[in-house]
Scaffold this motif. Structure first.
Motif, PDB file in Angstrom:
ATOM      1  N   ALA A   1       0.856  -1.178   0.000  1.00  0.00           N
ATOM      2  CA  ALA A   1       0.000   0.000   0.000  1.00  0.00           C
ATOM      3  C   ALA A   1       0.896   1.232   0.000  1.00  0.00           C
ATOM      4  CB  ALA A   1      -0.915  -0.016   1.216  1.00  0.00           C
ATOM      5  N   PRO A   2       1.390   1.637  -1.166  1.00  0.00           N
ATOM      6  CA  PRO A   2       2.306   2.775  -1.239  1.00  0.00           C
ATOM      7  C   PRO A   2       1.738   4.020  -0.563  1.00  0.00           C
ATOM      8  CG  PRO A   2       2.176   1.676  -3.360  1.00  0.00           C
ATOM      9  CD  PRO A   2       1.109   1.071  -2.486  1.00  0.00           C
ATOM     10  N   GLY A   3       2.575   4.647   0.258  1.00  0.00           N
ATOM     11  CA  GLY A   3       2.177   5.864   0.954  1.00  0.00           C
ATOM     12  C   GLY A   3       1.418   5.631   2.241  1.00  0.00           C
ATOM     13  N   HIS A   4       1.073   4.372   2.547  1.00  0.00           N
ATOM     14  CA  HIS A   4       0.308   4.073   3.756  1.00  0.00           C
ATOM     15  C   HIS A   4       1.224   3.458   4.808  1.00  0.00           C
ATOM     16  CE1 HIS A   4      -3.112   3.015   6.249  1.00  0.00           C
ATOM     17  NE2 HIS A   4      -2.580   1.820   6.391  1.00  0.00           N
ATOM     18  N   ASN A   5       1.071   3.878   6.051  1.00  0.00           N
ATOM     19  CA  ASN A   5       1.794   3.278   7.169  1.00  0.00           C
ATOM     20  C   ASN A   5       0.809   2.488   8.015  1.00  0.00           C
ATOM     21  OD1 ASN A   5       4.124   4.547   6.393  1.00  0.00           O
ATOM     22  ND2 ASN A   5       3.930   6.216   7.852  1.00  0.00           N
ATOM     23  N   PHE A   6       1.185   1.293   8.402  1.00  0.00           N
ATOM     24  CA  PHE A   6       0.337   0.484   9.273  1.00  0.00           C
ATOM     25  C   PHE A   6       0.710   0.801  10.715  1.00  0.00           C
ATOM     26  CE2 PHE A   6       0.219  -1.717   5.251  1.00  0.00           C
ATOM     27  CZ  PHE A   6      -1.124  -1.996   5.129  1.00  0.00           C
ATOM     28  N   THR A   7       0.063   1.819  11.255  1.00  0.00           N
ATOM     29  CA  THR A   7       0.350   2.270  12.615  1.00  0.00           C
ATOM     30  C   THR A   7      -0.958   2.462  13.363  1.00  0.00           C
ATOM     31  OG1 THR A   7       0.310   4.612  12.038  1.00  0.00           O
ATOM     32  CG2 THR A   7       2.426   3.480  11.811  1.00  0.00           C
ATOM     33  N   ASP A   8      -0.836   2.781  14.641  1.00  0.00           N
ATOM     34  CA  ASP A   8      -2.019   3.000  15.462  1.00  0.00           C
ATOM     35  C   ASP A   8      -2.635   4.381  15.281  1.00  0.00           C
ATOM     36  OD1 ASP A   8      -1.751   0.457  16.527  1.00  0.00           O
ATOM     37  OD2 ASP A   8      -0.547   1.126  18.214  1.00  0.00           O
ATOM     38  N   VAL A   9      -1.906   5.287  14.646  1.00  0.00           N
ATOM     39  CA  VAL A   9      -2.422   6.630  14.398  1.00  0.00           C
ATOM     40  C   VAL A   9      -2.208   6.969  12.928  1.00  0.00           C
ATOM     41  CG1 VAL A   9      -2.128   7.519  16.748  1.00  0.00           C
ATOM     42  CG2 VAL A   9      -0.248   7.687  15.138  1.00  0.00           C
ATOM     43  N   ALA A  10      -3.077   7.813  12.391  1.00  0.00           N
ATOM     44  CA  ALA A  10      -2.997   8.148  10.973  1.00  0.00           C
ATOM     45  C   ALA A  10      -1.777   9.001  10.648  1.00  0.00           C
ATOM     46  CB  ALA A  10      -4.274   8.867  10.544  1.00  0.00           C
ATOM     47  N   ALA A  11      -1.376   9.857  11.562  1.00  0.00           N
ATOM     48  CA  ALA A  11      -0.245  10.755  11.309  1.00  0.00           C
ATOM     49  C   ALA A  11       1.058   9.965  11.205  1.00  0.00           C
ATOM     50  CB  ALA A  11      -0.138  11.779  12.434  1.00  0.00           C
ATOM     51  N   LYS A  12       1.939  10.410  10.328  1.00  0.00           N
ATOM     52  CA  LYS A  12       3.265   9.796  10.231  1.00  0.00           C
ATOM     53  C   LYS A  12       4.081  10.351  11.396  1.00  0.00           C
ATOM     54  CE  LYS A  12       3.267   9.035   5.236  1.00  0.00           C
ATOM     55  NZ  LYS A  12       2.016   8.439   5.260  1.00  0.00           N
ATOM     56  N   CYS A  13       4.504   9.466  12.286  1.00  0.00           N
ATOM     57  CA  CYS A  13       5.132   9.926  13.515  1.00  0.00           C
ATOM     58  C   CYS A  13       6.072   8.869  14.076  1.00  0.00           C
ATOM     59  CB  CYS A  13       4.067  10.274  14.547  1.00  0.00           C
ATOM     60  SG  CYS A  13       2.983   8.891  14.969  1.00  0.00           S
ATOM     61  N   VAL A  14       6.761   9.228  15.153  1.00  0.00           N
ATOM     62  CA  VAL A  14       7.595   8.302  15.902  1.00  0.00           C
ATOM     63  C   VAL A  14       7.040   8.234  17.319  1.00  0.00           C
ATOM     64  CG1 VAL A  14       9.671   8.690  14.527  1.00  0.00           C
ATOM     65  CG2 VAL A  14       9.256  10.102  16.543  1.00  0.00           C
ATOM     66  N   SER A  15       7.364   7.150  18.012  1.00  0.00           N
ATOM     67  CA  SER A  15       6.914   7.001  19.394  1.00  0.00           C
ATOM     68  C   SER A  15       8.106   7.129  20.335  1.00  0.00           C
ATOM     69  CB  SER A  15       6.204   5.660  19.589  1.00  0.00           C
ATOM     70  OG  SER A  15       7.054   4.591  19.219  1.00  0.00           O
ATOM     71  N   ILE A  16       7.859   7.788  21.451  1.00  0.00           N
ATOM     72  CA  ILE A  16       8.897   8.054  22.455  1.00  0.00           C
ATOM     73  C   ILE A  16       8.386   7.567  23.800  1.00  0.00           C
ATOM     74  CG2 ILE A  16      10.259   9.840  23.610  1.00  0.00           C
ATOM     75  CD1 ILE A  16       9.718  11.625  21.115  1.00  0.00           C
ATOM     76  N   ILE A  17       9.210   6.790  24.502  1.00  0.00           N
ATOM     77  CA  ILE A  17       8.849   6.321  25.841  1.00  0.00           C
ATOM     78  C   ILE A  17       9.929   6.736  26.822  1.00  0.00           C
ATOM     79  CG2 ILE A  17       8.595   4.275  27.321  1.00  0.00           C
ATOM     80  CD1 ILE A  17       7.168   2.899  25.061  1.00  0.00           C
ATOM     81  N   GLY A  18       9.508   7.319  27.929  1.00  0.00           N
ATOM     82  CA  GLY A  18      10.415   7.616  29.032  1.00  0.00           C
ATOM     83  C   GLY A  18      10.629   6.345  29.840  1.00  0.00           C
ATOM     84  N   LEU A  19      11.872   5.903  29.943  1.00  0.00           N
ATOM     85  CA  LEU A  19      12.147   4.665  30.681  1.00  0.00           C
ATOM     86  C   LEU A  19      11.777   4.780  32.153  1.00  0.00           C
ATOM     87  CD1 LEU A  19      15.470   3.521  28.984  1.00  0.00           C
ATOM     88  CD2 LEU A  19      13.206   2.484  28.783  1.00  0.00           C
ATOM     89  N   SER A  20      11.821   5.986  32.726  1.00  0.00           N
ATOM     90  CA  SER A  20      11.422   6.116  34.130  1.00  0.00           C
ATOM     91  C   SER A  20       9.919   5.864  34.287  1.00  0.00           C
ATOM     92  CB  SER A  20      11.825   7.479  34.698  1.00  0.00           C
ATOM     93  OG  SER A  20      11.253   8.513  33.954  1.00  0.00           O
ATOM     94  N   SER A  21       9.132   6.182  33.268  1.00  0.00           N
ATOM     95  CA  SER A  21       7.696   5.862  33.304  1.00  0.00           C
ATOM     96  C   SER A  21       7.504   4.352  33.274  1.00  0.00           C
ATOM     97  CB  SER A  21       6.977   6.506  32.118  1.00  0.00           C
ATOM     98  OG  SER A  21       7.172   7.893  32.106  1.00  0.00           O
ATOM     99  N   LEU A  22       8.269   3.690  32.404  1.00  0.00           N
ATOM    100  CA  LEU A  22       8.208   2.228  32.340  1.00  0.00           C
ATOM    101  C   LEU A  22       8.626   1.617  33.673  1.00  0.00           C
ATOM    102  CD1 LEU A  22       7.847  -0.484  30.933  1.00  0.00           C
ATOM    103  CD2 LEU A  22      10.132  -0.193  29.965  1.00  0.00           C
ATOM    104  N   HIS A  23       9.678   2.162  34.293  1.00  0.00           N
ATOM    105  CA  HIS A  23      10.137   1.630  35.583  1.00  0.00           C
ATOM    106  C   HIS A  23       9.094   1.847  36.674  1.00  0.00           C
ATOM    107  CE1 HIS A  23      13.764   0.726  33.567  1.00  0.00           C
ATOM    108  NE2 HIS A  23      14.317   1.914  33.642  1.00  0.00           N
ATOM    109  N   ALA A  24       8.360   2.959  36.614  1.00  0.00           N
ATOM    110  CA  ALA A  24       7.281   3.197  37.586  1.00  0.00           C
ATOM    111  C   ALA A  24       6.194   2.137  37.431  1.00  0.00           C
ATOM    112  CB  ALA A  24       6.703   4.596  37.396  1.00  0.00           C
ATOM    113  N   LEU A  25       5.882   1.778  36.180  1.00  0.00           N
ATOM    114  CA  LEU A  25       4.896   0.722  35.938  1.00  0.00           C
ATOM    115  C   LEU A  25       5.421  -0.619  36.434  1.00  0.00           C
ATOM    116  CD1 LEU A  25       2.276  -0.392  34.748  1.00  0.00           C
ATOM    117  CD2 LEU A  25       3.429  -0.494  32.513  1.00  0.00           C
TER     118      LEU A  25
END
Length: 195
Positions: free
Chosen positions: A64-88
């Motif tokens: 599917a040229p031009g289409h990204n299979f992601t959870d959101v329509a916008a073309k983006c990157v995901s960022i996670i704070g490891l301290s948030s993960l450690h709190a979980l």
């Protein structure tokens, strides 16, 4: 989310050649072209054998040229704070492999949930400039252990239970592309520094 066993696969794709490499435990790796009928058939057969009863028929490889299979329509990157993960992890009483959350970028050095403070802001990461626009609501795919492909944790439930939301990480759109590397600082164009 539906096929936990897929977590055991390691893949690499070369967009220039169209070659897809798939490595499964205890099986010879596959290297096939996504640009030929034969290559796509090899990929489908490999996945069918690997998934076994989970397959629900033969998978089809589609482009599917031009289409990204992601959870959101916008073309983006995901960022996670490891301290948030450690709190979980602390509340859950168990280690959670960061790969469970499939982030593009992991940052350290800030207090838990500091990445939420970046919503609506532009940030500098290496030579790239990004704009943080949305918190990431975690789904049942995070329940799957990437090492064993077993559903052995309940991150969405634990986030709601202990923190009052099901969010871990943020999405950011790329405003200006550039090279990033391990150890680069994530710098809000206003405010504190994250690593």
């Amino acid at each position: 989310m539906a096929n936990a066993r897929l977590a055991l696969l390691h893949t690499a794709f070369d967009p220039k050649t169209g070659l897809l490499a798939i490595r499964a435990p205890e099986a010879p790796p596959l290297l096939a072209s996504t640009r030929t009928v034969e290559g796509r058939a090899e990929i489908a057969a490999f996945l069918t054998r690997f998934l076994g009863e989970e397959a629900r028929g033969t998978p089809r490889f589609l482009e599917a040229p031009g289409h990204n299979f992601t959870d959101v329509a916008a073309k983006c990157v995901s960022i996670i704070g490891l301290s948030s993960l450690h709190a979980l992890e602390e509340k859950a009483g168990m280690h959670l492999d960061p790969l469970r959350f499939r982030a593009n970028i992991y940052v350290s050095g800030a207090r838990p949930w500091a990445e939420f403070d970046l919503l609506g802001q532009e940030i500098q990461l290496g030579a790239a400039r990004l704009r943080v626009f949305k918190r990431i609501v975690r789904c049942p795919a995070t329940e799957v252990n990437p090492e064993t492909a077993e559903r052995d944790a309940l991150p969405p439930k634990w986030l709601r239970q202990h923190f009052g939301h099901a969010d871990l990480g943020v999405y950011a759109e790329v405003v200006e592309g550039g090279r990033i590397a391990v150890g680069d600082a994530l710098e809000p164009l206003e405010g504190d520094l994250l690593h």
